[in-house]
Design a protein around this motif. Sequence first.
Motif, PDB file in Angstrom:
ATOM      1  N   THR A 179       0.842  -1.195   0.000  1.00  0.00           N
ATOM      2  CA  THR A 179       0.000   0.000   0.000  1.00  0.00           C
ATOM      3  C   THR A 179       0.873   1.239   0.000  1.00  0.00           C
ATOM      4  OG1 THR A 179      -0.105   0.056   2.418  1.00  0.00           O
ATOM      5  CG2 THR A 179      -1.827  -1.186   1.275  1.00  0.00           C
ATOM      6  N   VAL A 180       0.287   2.326  -0.482  1.00  0.00           N
ATOM      7  CA  VAL A 180       1.008   3.601  -0.527  1.00  0.00           C
ATOM      8  C   VAL A 180       0.288   4.664   0.287  1.00  0.00           C
ATOM      9  CG1 VAL A 180       2.055   3.134  -2.747  1.00  0.00           C
ATOM     10  CG2 VAL A 180      -0.181   4.221  -2.678  1.00  0.00           C
ATOM     11  N   LEU A 199      -4.650   4.985  -5.133  1.00  0.00           N
ATOM     12  CA  LEU A 199      -3.398   4.421  -5.620  1.00  0.00           C
ATOM     13  C   LEU A 199      -3.246   2.971  -5.215  1.00  0.00           C
ATOM     14  CD1 LEU A 199      -0.879   7.363  -5.032  1.00  0.00           C
ATOM     15  CD2 LEU A 199      -1.948   6.636  -7.164  1.00  0.00           C
ATOM     16  N   ASP A 200      -3.718   2.642  -3.995  1.00  0.00           N
ATOM     17  CA  ASP A 200      -3.631   1.254  -3.549  1.00  0.00           C
ATOM     18  C   ASP A 200      -4.413   0.321  -4.468  1.00  0.00           C
ATOM     19  OD1 ASP A 200      -2.049   1.960  -1.447  1.00  0.00           O
ATOM     20  OD2 ASP A 200      -3.677   2.057   0.017  1.00  0.00           O
ATOM     21  N   THR A 210      -2.215  -0.836  -7.311  1.00  0.00           N
ATOM     22  CA  THR A 210      -0.906  -1.342  -6.927  1.00  0.00           C
ATOM     23  C   THR A 210      -0.961  -2.830  -6.656  1.00  0.00           C
ATOM     24  OG1 THR A 210      -0.592   0.788  -5.812  1.00  0.00           O
ATOM     25  CG2 THR A 210       1.060  -0.900  -5.430  1.00  0.00           C
ATOM     26  N   ASP A 211      -0.115  -3.577  -7.369  1.00  0.00           N
ATOM     27  CA  ASP A 211      -0.096  -5.030  -7.171  1.00  0.00           C
ATOM     28  C   ASP A 211       1.278  -5.557  -7.582  1.00  0.00           C
ATOM     29  OD1 ASP A 211      -1.345  -7.520  -6.506  1.00  0.00           O
ATOM     30  OD2 ASP A 211      -1.395  -7.957  -8.646  1.00  0.00           O
ATOM     31  N   TYR A 245      -0.681  -2.276 -16.489  1.00  0.00           N
ATOM     32  CA  TYR A 245       0.769  -2.129 -16.381  1.00  0.00           C
ATOM     33  C   TYR A 245       1.453  -2.364 -17.732  1.00  0.00           C
ATOM     34  CZ  TYR A 245       0.496  -2.153 -11.238  1.00  0.00           C
ATOM     35  OH  TYR A 245       0.234  -1.855  -9.934  1.00  0.00           O
TER      36      TYR A 245
END
Length: 265
Positions: free
Chosen positions: A30-31, A36-37, A40-41, A201
Amino acid sequence: MDIATILGLAIATASVAVALLSDGNPEGFTVGNDKLDALTDLPSVAVVFGGSVAAVLICFPLSKFLGTVQVAKNCFLNKPENVPRIIEQLVSLAEVARREGLLALESKLDDVDHPFVQLGIQLAIDGSPPEVIEELLRTEINAVAKRHAEGIAIIDQLGRFAPAFGMIGTLIGLIKMLGSLGENPEGVGEGMAVALITTLYGAILANAVFLPFAEKLRVLNKQELMSKEIILKGILSIQSGENPRIIDQKLQTFLPPKSRQSEVA
């Protein structure tokens, strides 16, 4: 034994294994921001980036792949060649050669800051025939073009493979999500979101990084080859004893009309 192929296969296997063994939950990294989370992976990063690098390693020798870092650095640290300055210097050398002879250029070599100009002038001073000068300089130009083409090809391939591995990661995520559908039907939305992250991505890496880098390097390559072609023409003209004014006009034709200037009074 090709170590690059073995290394590529190992990285590809590890990248896919990370995705297969992950639980599909992005909360492991996590950020501190919910939006944003959600994007995110880490397993998705492993599949897309690791898989793309692995595929390129299989395609190219390890030495060529490692040299890509140096090539890509030119996207940030390139210094465009000052072509008008190169022409000005060649015309100045032509004036000296016309007044005092080719041997007089030896005293001017220290003032020449371009290595390709130095090489050509030295060949002319040594009395090399025009065909030999052209062959040697042309060989150098072709060698530079080949090195650049290899680096660009590697980055191009990264841009091709990134979306493909993004799709592979998405398929893995979808398979795992559908496999657990009976046990946790409420998690379909979250599972679908995580599965699609790898496609995101891959698209970002390909279209915002790898492919633009490759295109930028193509532009820089064309600029460098053009400057070397100008130098080649200039050296041959100096060696043949042409009028500096004619040399200036000949070399100025390589430039856009707005950039042309007369260097000889």
